[in-house]
Structures are given as C-alpha cells and as structure tokens.
Design an enzyme around this catalytic site. Structure first.
Site, mmCIF file in Angstrom:
data_model
loop_
_atom_site.group_PDB
_atom_site.id
_atom_site.type_symbol
_atom_site.label_atom_id
_atom_site.label_comp_id
_atom_site.label_asym_id
_atom_site.label_seq_id
_atom_site.Cartn_x
_atom_site.Cartn_y
_atom_site.Cartn_z
ATOM 1 N N ASP A 1 0.813 -1.296 0.052
ATOM 2 C CA ASP A 1 -0.110 0.158 0.127
ATOM 3 C C ASP A 1 1.002 1.385 0.016
ATOM 4 O O ASP A 1 2.084 1.309 0.435
ATOM 5 C CB ASP A 1 -0.742 0.004 1.238
ATOM 6 C CG ASP A 1 -2.238 0.713 0.877
ATOM 7 O OD1 ASP A 1 -2.208 1.706 -0.017
ATOM 8 O OD2 ASP A 1 -3.201 0.696 1.512
ATOM 9 N N GLU B 1 -17.485 10.033 4.442
ATOM 10 C CA GLU B 1 -16.832 8.704 5.023
ATOM 11 C C GLU B 1 -15.851 8.081 3.679
ATOM 12 O O GLU B 1 -16.138 8.449 2.506
ATOM 13 C CB GLU B 1 -18.109 7.778 5.111
ATOM 14 C CG GLU B 1 -18.840 7.322 3.879
ATOM 15 C CD GLU B 1 -19.981 6.155 4.212
ATOM 16 O OE1 GLU B 1 -19.647 5.503 5.194
ATOM 17 O OE2 GLU B 1 -20.566 5.987 3.374
#
Length: 896
Positions: A284, A644
């Site tokens: 990542d 979100e």
C-alpha cells in the site's frame, strides 16, 4: 534476517548507490557493455516458454535497472525496449481516475445484488473499457498513473465494523459472499484467454485491515489463529486459489506485531507456501516508509532496513507516493548484506511475468484484447448494464404498502442528496458518461408537473449536497471602456516547466509553470469544463493552465460556500470558508488552475467547475412549505463519500478522518424529518450511505425505507423505476444494520466476538441478508438427507414459488449452524446463494451442493477440522432466525 540492525544511523540513511538506467558504480554493473534490444533477443521470441523469456530479459538488466523496476512508477529501459510503466491503476466499480468511464454501483452495492454472475458481467464491461482506454492512452504517448493494465481492485477486506469509512469499497461482512463476489470480479477483469491476461486484478489489503483510518499507519492488530482462518483469510484464499488473481496488496497496519508488508506469516507462509500464490505483491502506498517513520510503526531506523525487510518478506513493488520510494535504498541494503541480489531478481521476475502475460512484449496482433475500440466506453450496453445493476443493488428495508407509487402521484423530493453527485459515485470512481441524480431521475419518470423539490438541509454542519454552478447571471468582466459585460475573461496558457518551481517533495508548484503569455483569450459565460484534449493544441497529452478573471455580482445576499478544483480569489483574498455577499454588489474574482498531465498523469481528463451554495436560506421552512402540496414525500438523505472514505480530513460530529464515531442519521436531517412527519403525509426515505445506519426512529415512523448505497451513474433512473414499480427490488444487505455502535466492541478490537451476523448476539435493526420485494416468495418441499458421512457433500433441493402478483427476483440464501462443535463457532454462516427471476405464480426447483470443506469448523489453533453432529440449515429469503414461514424452510442433518 535481523530486522533490528544496529548500523550507525548516519550510514543507514544513505540511499542506494545505484542511480538509474544511465549507469552505476556498483559491482553488478561492471563488465561487458550493456546490450541493446534486437528482434532476435530471446525475450522477444513468443514461441519460447514464458519463464525463459522473463529470465532472459532480467538477466540483461543492470542492478540499478532492476531496482528501478520495483517502484510503482518504473522508468523505461530504452536499450532493452522496456517502456516506462506505472503499476497504479484502479477499477473498483469502473475504470477510475482515468477520465470518462461507465460508473457502476460502489462495491458495497454490487455485493447487495447477491448476484455473482451479474458481477462477472460488470467486471467484463470494466475490463473492456480498461483495455480500450489503455491502448488509446498508449497511442497518444501517455504512460502515467491510471493508464496501465494492472488494476488495484477488488478490495476484499471484511467489513467488520460499520464505523470504517472504507467499508463501502468491500463486499460486506461475510467471508463467503466476499469470496464469491471477488471470484467473479477477478474472472471478469482478467479474462478467459489461456495465454494472455485481459487486465491484472489485485486482491487487497492483505490482511486484517478495516480501520480506523487515522491510525492505520501505526496500529498493530491482534488476530487469533482462529479468526484468521475463519474470517480474515477465506476471501483472499478464494481469490488466490480459485480466481488465480495476479496480484495482492499488503496493508499498512501491523498484524500480530509485524507490518503486513513485512510479515513472513502473511506473505511467505500463508500466501505463497500454503496457497501457492505465484503473482506479485504491491505495498500500500507509503506502507514501507511506515516501517521507519517515527510517527508510524517506527520499527527500524532507516529506509535501507525497511526496504530489505519488505523485499525479503515478499513485497515486490514499493508504492511510495508522497514519500518517494523506500526501495531506492536496496542498493545500499545489498552492499551491507541485508539482502542478496537473488532477492531483487525474484521480485523483478515476478513483475515482468505479469507484463509478459499482459502482452506488453508481444505484437499487438497476437494479443486478443488490443483491438477493443474506445466506443465501448460508455456504450449503450454498458449504460444499460449499470442501470440494471443499480436497480438490483438497492435494498427495500421497510414498506407499509406505500410503494410502489401510483401513476400520477404528486411527490415532494426533499433532502440534501437529491442532487448530490457524490452519492452517485462513492469513492475510487471514474467520470460518469451520463450521470443521473435522484431528482433528475424522478422528474423524468413522474413528469415535471408532479415533482417539487427542496434540499431541506445540509448533509451535516457545513457539508452541503446541493452546490450549483455559479450561473452566467452572476459573472461579468469589464471591457476596454470599463463597461460591465457578461462572462469571465479567460486566459488559456501553455505550460513552461523551465519556469516552474518545485516544492520540498520535488513536485512542481503548478501555478509557477504557466508560460509568460497566454496562447489565447476568450470570454467564458460560466466555469463548467471537462477536457478530453488540451484546449491549447488539441492534444490528448498536453499540459495547460487557465486563469479566469472578472466580476461576481450575486443575485441574492447571503453567506456562500464555494467549491471548485481551482484557486479562487474574491477581492484579492483566497476563499476558504463561508463568504458574506451582498446582492448587486461587485466582487473581483480570479480563478486559476493548471493541469500538468505530462508530469503527474493526474488528471488525465481535467475538469473544473465553479459552484456555490447559499447557506443563509431557511431550507427546512422551504421544504415544509413545498411538501404541503404533495401526496408523498420522498426524502433523499443519509451521508456521502465526502464524509466517509479513506484517511480524510473531515472532523465533524459523528465523523472522524473518514470513519464514523456513531452511525445515526445526522441530527440536522433527523430534525427535518420530524418536521415533515408532522405534515401527516406518507414519507419514503431513500438512504444513501456506504455503511450501515442506525435508522431506529425512521424505521418506526416512516412508511418506507430504501437503502441505496452509492448506486452509480444511473442512480436517478434506477431509483425512479424502483419507486414506481417498473423494477421490483431484490437487493439484500451485505452488512448488519445495528441499532447503535454502543452494541459493538471497541473499533480497534479485531476479535470477531459479538461482531457481524455470524457472532453478534444482540438485537439488530435489519439483519444481514435482509431485503423486501413487491411480491412474495415461498419455500416448500425442502429435501435433504437425514444423515451424511464425514467428508460427504450435502445436497439440498427446495421449491421456490412466487406467490405474489408481480414478477420479481429472489435471493435464496442457505445458512448452516453447527451446534455440536467442540469449540465456539459462528451462530450461522452463509454457504450458498442464488438469484432467481420468477413470474407471478411461477415455481422453480433449486438445488444446492455444500462441499464437505464448507461443513468443517475451525479449531482454536486455526486448523479446519471435520465436523460430526447436527447441522441445522435454513433456505430462504434471509437468515431464518429473522423470518417466518413460508419465507424459509429449515431442516436438520446429522453427520455420523
């Protein structure tokens, strides 16, 4: 390897001595002069076995060249004919961040279809568009981020807690559903050619990863061997073993003490040794830098240690965006004997195996996917498919009979999401071809004369969903005589990088790169642009900048919020928050933006809008007033992907850096609903969110509730068809809707005790698998054996009947419980599902086969064990514990 080496910090902070393809001074680059590529090179011979071709190419690289290929943005090796390549691309629910593409429902909505065959159709459409766009970009000299064929999708983490902002990217809380949806999605992305990959899919984030966002770079999550085997690993195993996924991304967090991107347990023992994974692993972005960052894991002292640790564990690509590449220190790590050159060779070979599979070193005519035309992007077929999927993704949570609406019903569309673009696309999205908002879809279906609209409120605090383009009535410039004229003066500039200045991260400061004078000047009535080509030279791959100057004259006084991708000045001052404006007064306005596509590759197809919202209006009073004349109120509420999502800056009541601190509807919307309820009219709520909402008051007081998630670019059309009964809802919840987060364990607790439908023992608002229809379905004639032997499969057949008056689709779900297991096991588990379309009165015989491995249980050491004893099973419209006959049938089988 010693992962806590004690070399002096001043030495470890040195970067690799290798400097790139132009040559280095390290030992591996000495000797014969590098050989240039010719057509006779073995690696270009398509008749040779793939491993032989890969070995030949890698053997011709210098050490520095090999290391350079381990970055996400790998440079070219021109002498070998290796083009530069950025491994980073996204296709979560459509080709993302690469300009126009069909936008399908967000992943959580795709999961709500419970239709894995449909999902493979979606992924096939996505990979068609991906191939077409890749070759279009390549033909135009574009090899930037988001132009490649390696897609960092799907996200198959388990959505274990509704507070996680990125849960919208997943297929929900169930390992079996997640695995089956991942299998179909990966198959659709990678294609079915025996020689070539259509695109390369990636399963992420491995593993034990689901928030919180704000501490993901430093958190260490403890997961028992039982939870790993029972819940965290199964979907990844399905992706690797059954789908043969080409890539895996390791996560930011630590797992049981080790960084996921440096975990032998995860990457060596589980992924490669147990499951036989032979693809490549990508970190990542910035995860390897977290190994040594004092504000993150802080486990080692310098980049070389971190690079060596990650590489030896099995991480092949360092995505280092924002913090450069930690793998740049591999040359030094090699000098200090932290790694062997064979470790580098192994990683490089894995990467070039993928590139060869994608046909990047073969003639285009040999690769079956190179001729897919750009006309597939946003084709009629794909737009029809996203509308179909949107219809199937919406879940009817409650209905007292108000739905479907009758023809000619006069409706008031109230709520902050009626025109909110964000709820169409969620996160990780492309630019829609034909975006239809809820309001637009309802107006088109019901007729303009039958629809009134008011936003009613903000989403929450100063977050609004109804920004509008600043219209031409408000925008002016002065001519040479000083007279006010319509429109803004727009100066379109070429880019001159020689004039540019760079920030501390070596990136250009865009505003400094404009040429000395514009290429042309014109008057733009409004600022609302989307460019597929540079307005300067009409090239696909051209940098440019625009400066708009003029006068803003508001038509109404108020406190205004502006939203634009550019840099906005009013009266010479930067605009940050709300600005008080007086009607009729003149305000000087400057808006500028620069698009450096040749430098960063982002955005590939730039767009800019100048939008605003007047926050001073009494939106609630307006909404109540217009609702008085309507027969039914359609409330479009919930939250949005601007609240979100991934590691966001949002800090508001209930929201914390992309995550949520509670799951209630924002209070401003709840207060508005109470005022609307007082009118005594039926209210249909359409809730947009990527996660579960505690709609407790709404469930008791409203007439119908539709959970829409983020349904893609056809949102409005699909929603209107569902509300008026042109489509019959069939979606099911892929997550549990709890009554409160107070019923759940701590957000950072990674044990599954009392989490998800498989373990939660409390009372829920809407269970996993729940969803209503406009018709009724009944189950009968359940046929199962009374006993089976250990290791034997379980055959099930049952009759499904549409006993209602409408045609409809049913999601049949099979759940098993193992009450005689010697250890604690899930209360119930989904083991099979199927979508069936039936006309009114029609029946179908359904057959399911549960493999013996799916009736095993996981012991406390994480080992699957054969089960003996009673197996309680239900087949029905959802978990049997929440249904009444004939919505499900049940039986008990004994394994002796």
């Amino acid at each position: 390897m010693n992962k806590a080496l004690t070399l002096p910090l001043c030495i470890l902070l040195l970067t690799a001595c290798s400097k790139g393809p132009e040559g280095t001074t390290d030992h591996a680059d000495t000797g014969a002069a590098p050989q240039a590529a010719t057509d006779s090179m073995p690696y270009l011979d398509t008749a040779l076995p793939l491993p032989q071709r890969v070995d030949d190419l890698v053997a011709r690289m210098t050490l520095s060249e090999k290391i350079s290929q381990l970055y996400n943005d790998a440079p070219a090796i021109e002498r070998l004919g290796v083009a530069k390549y950025d491994w980073w691309n996204e296709a979560l629910h459509g080709v993302a961040r690469a300009g126009k593409a069909t936008v399908f429902p967000q992943a959580i909505g795709l999961a709500a279809t419970f239709d894995d065959q449909l999902l493979e159709e979606v992924a096939t459409a996505i990979s068609d568009e991906a191939r077409a766009k890749h070759h279009y970009f390549a033909d135009n000299g574009m090899a930037f981020r988001y132009t490649g064929l390696t897609f960092w999708s799907p996200n198959i983490n388990i959505f274990r807690d509704p507070r996680w902002g990125r849960g919208q990217e997943t297929y929900g809380e169930d390992p079996y559903l997640t695995g089956q949806m991942a299998l179909s999605f990966i198959n659709g992305l990678q294609g079915d050619d025996p020689r070539y990959l259509k695109t390369a899919a990636m399963a992420k984030h491995f593993a034990v990863h689901s928030g919180p966002e704000k501490s993901r770079h430093s958190d260490d999550y403890t997961a028992s061997k039982k939870d790993l085997a029972e819940t965290y690993f199964p979907a990844f195993k399905t992706a690797v073993v059954d789908a043969d996924v080409e890539a895996v991304m390791c996560a930011y967090n630590r797992v049981n003490g080790e960084p996921a991107c440096g975990s032998d347990m995860l990457l060596k023992e589980t992924l490669r040794d147990q499951w036989g994974f032979d693809g490549h692993v990508v970190s990542d972005c910035g995860a390897i830098a977290d190994f040594y960052d004092p504000d993150a894991h802080n486990l080692v002292r310098a980049p070389a240690e971190a690079a060596a640790w990650a590489l030896k564990a099995g991480t092949d690509v360092n995505c280092g965006t924002g913090r450069l590449s930690t793998f740049a220190s591999l040359g030094f790590a090699l000098q200090r004997d932290m790694i062997d050159e064979s470790d580098i060779d192994t990683a490089v070979k894995r990467l070039f195996t993928t590139r060869f599979k994608l046909g990047m070193f073969d003639p285009a005519e040999s690769v079956p996917y190179t001729q897919i035309p750009m006309s597939v992007v946003g084709s009629e077929e794909h737009l029809a498919l996203t509308e179909k999927v949107a219809e199937k993704s919406m879940v009817l949570l409650k209905n007292d009979g108000v739905l479907p609406l009758a023809e000619g019903t006069k409706v008031a569309v109230i709520g902050p999401n009626a025109t909110n673009f964000s709820v169409l696309v969620g996160n990780y999205h492309g630019s829609p071809i034909n975006a239809v908002t809820p309001l637009a879809g309802i107006r088109s279906r019901a007729g303009e004369g039958n629809v009134v609209h008011a936003p009613g409120s903000a989403l929450i605090a100063d977050q609004y969903g109804h920004y509008e383009i600043v219209s031409a009535d408000n925008l002016f410039h002065r001519n040479e005589d000083g007279e006010l004229q319509a429109g803004l003066k727009a100066e379109y500039y070429p880019v001159d990088l020689a004039r540019g200045k760079k920030a501390r991260d070596f990136r250009y400061i865009p505003a400094t790169t404009l040429a000395e004078s514009p290429a042309f000047t014109r008057v733009d009535p409004v600022v609302d642009f989307y460019w597929t080509r540079s307005p300067i030279d009409d090239s696909v791959n051209g940098d440019f900048g625009v400066v708009w100057k003029g006068v803003l004259v508001p038509q109404a006084s108020g406190s205004y919020l502006f939203k634009t991708g550019g840099a906005l000045l009013l009266d010479g001052q930067p605009v940050g928050g709300a600005v008080s404006l007086i009607a009729g007064r003149e305000y000087s306005l400057t808006l500028s933006d620069v698009y450096l596509r040749t430098v960063s590759g982002d955005p590939l197809e730039p767009e800019v809008q100048l939008t605003w919202v007047n926050t001073s209006r009494d939106y609630a009073a307006e909404a109540v007033e217009i609702a008085r004349g309507a027969e039914v109120i359609i409330f479009t509420g919930g939250i949005s992907a601007e609240l979100e999502g991934e590691e966001m800056s949002v800090q508001l009541e209930g929201f914390d850096h992309g995550d949520r601190t509670h799951i209630k509807l924002p209070s401003v919307q709840h207060d508005l609903l109470r005022k609307l309820k007082a009118l005594g009219k039926p209210i249909v709520m359409v809730n947009f969110s990527g996660s579960a909402m505690a709609l407790n008051w709404e469930d008791k007081n409203l007439n119908a509730i539709v959970q829409a998630f983020y349904p893609g670019e056809a949102t409005g059309t699909a929603l209107a068809r569902l509300l008026w009964g042109d489509a019959n809802p069939s979606g099911r919840l892929p997550v549990t809707f709890y009554r409160s987060v107070e019923d759940l364990p701590d957000f950072k607790g990674y044990s599954f005790a009392n989490r998800t439908y498989r373990y939660f023992t409390g009372d829920v608002l809407y269970p996993f698998g729940h969803g209503l229809s406009y018709t009724q379905f009944a189950y009968s004639n359940l046929n199962v054996p009374e006993t089976i032997a250990p290791g034997e499969e379980l055959a099930i057949d049952v009759t499904l009947t549409n006993s209602g008056e409408r045609a409809g689709g049913e999601i049949s779900q099979v759940y098993l419980s193992l009450p005689d297991a010697p250890v604690e096991v899930p209360i119930r588990e989904l083991k099979a599902f199927r979508h069936t379309q039936l006309a009114s009165g029609e029946s179908a015989k359904l057959q399911f086969v549960i493999e013996s491995d799916d009736i095993a249980y996981v012991d406390n050491t994480g080992i699957f064990q054969p089960y003996r004893g009673r197996v309680h099973l239900t087949v029905g419209s959802g978990p049997g514990a929440y249904l009444t006959a004939p919505q499900f049938a049940e039986a008990t089988v004994v394994i002796r």
